[in-house]
Design an enzyme around this catalytic site. Sequence first.
Site, short mmCIF file in Angstrom:
data_model
loop_
_atom_site.label_atom_id
_atom_site.label_comp_id
_atom_site.label_asym_id
_atom_site.label_seq_id
_atom_site.Cartn_x
_atom_site.Cartn_y
_atom_site.Cartn_z
N GLU A 6 1.08 -1.27 0.03
CA GLU A 6 0.16 -0.01 -0.02
C GLU A 6 0.88 1.24 -0.28
OE1 GLU A 6 -4.24 -1.26 2.35
OE2 GLU A 6 -2.26 -1.02 3.56
C1 ACM Z 1 -1.92 -5.22 4.13
O1 ACM Z 1 -3.02 -5.68 4.80
N1 ACM Z 1 -1.73 -4.05 4.00
C2 ACM Z 1 -0.76 -6.23 4.14
#
Ligand code: ACM
Length: 523
Positions: A338
Amino acid sequence: MMKTSILRFILVLNTLFLAFNLIGAHSSMASDLTKAALIPKPVSIVASAGHFELKANAVIRIEEKSTEMQKVAGYLSGILNPATGFNVQVQAGGDVPSSNCILLVSGAKNDQLGQEGYELTITKEQIKLEANNPEGIFRGIQTIRQLLPARIESRELQQVSWKIPAGTIVDYPAYSYRGSMLDVARHFFGPNDVKRFIDLMAAYKMNILHMHLADDQGWRIEIKSWPALTEIGSTTQVGGGKGGFYTQEVYKDLVQYAADRYITIVPEIDMPGHTNAALASVPELNPDNQPTKLYSGTNVGFSTLQTNKEFTYKFLNDVIRELAAMTPGPWIHVGGDESHVTKKEDYIPFVEKVQEIVLANGKLMIGWDETTLSALKPSTVAQYWSKAENATRGVSKGVKIIMSPAAKAYLDMKYNPKTKLGLHWAGYIEVDTGYKWDPAQLVPGITKENVLGVECPLWSETVTNISEIEFLVFPRLPGYAEIGWTPVTERTWETYKIRLGNQAERFKIMHINYYPSQKVSWK
Ligand code: ACM
């Protein structure tokens, strides 16, 4: 007159029957070894006639004076003694007692058993537990624990006959990596909570604890070359509480506590995103050398390290060097998920540079599935959580995959819309949904050979203490432990849910705050 005496007779019979049942329930022994409600289910169980009964003055006999076997045997006596009151002693060498003995034999040289497998032979006279090494003995001890009546888990003296049905179990894991993750960044959990988590994992033969040690909301591990990380970055958490961190001394104690249970800690410092706590602590990590503000919300994807600044890599080398020095296990996890505000053309070389730093510090890299965008060494491992195409790209680059699909394996997903704790962005994960999948079948093109193992992560946006942790972790964790251990051909939800239901008494005695799912008929 006649009618009343018949009624009275039936009443007496009924009372006798009830009393008999109660006595039976108290010994709570499976009548035959193949009926034992074991989780994870062993590879093979063969029953024979009779049973072993553990009695006062029982002996745990180990072969020779090995400090490691002494430790493992001591762990077993520590489990047996409080509830039995038998003061079971460890005997190194000498004659094997002719009865009332648990014989632990390490060094079996049995290829089939591998690193963690064991063979358990139960006769009237003894329990013999054999393995290639102490790790296999430790896993087998968890089986002995579950074969004994549930009240063995009590820390107080119990009046029970401690019987185990006779037979043989041969057992070894399907996957070498069977883990769970604890996010100590969103909310901080102290060392005693982490030890409790480790003990609960160990009971189900898990062998990896992945600790998510840094994120936007907090930096949780002392780094001596950058004290500001904890002086500033550890002081908050989601909701604005005071957070906390592990000193290196406390962390090393956790690593040892886990190692004593044959659990490897995989430390994660997430980067280049999920880094606000570091950016708030070390000004030079920012483009204008101005620290960001500490953050206690739950948004993701807004922070990034400066991938074009030399300082960033010097800093990361310091962090990874100190972390590697505290890590006996092979892996350092560098996150990589992310990173929405890092440009893709910056992200790709960043991950490659970080991979070099990890390798230069003598460790192997794990990254979340997005890291497969970069050129990865075959020793690197990608953790699949979100996009199947990222995982298959990893496989095409020759790396192994840890299976943590969010929609199946995220412990922080709610069970259903009515359960209060947890999130549901990846869906609701009832106990059956969490259990009914195969890591080697889930993603087309990814087979068992490509899979290192299974991990169930617990993100901690909504959990603030160990009781809340347990509600999300139990009863799902035993299912992930079984997915990682038991051959897929031996697993069905229909039989698993019965074995899980049989664990209820253990959960209660162990004071586990579990979610009593209606999908399971709890005993
Ligand atoms: C995640 O759940 N951002 C690895």
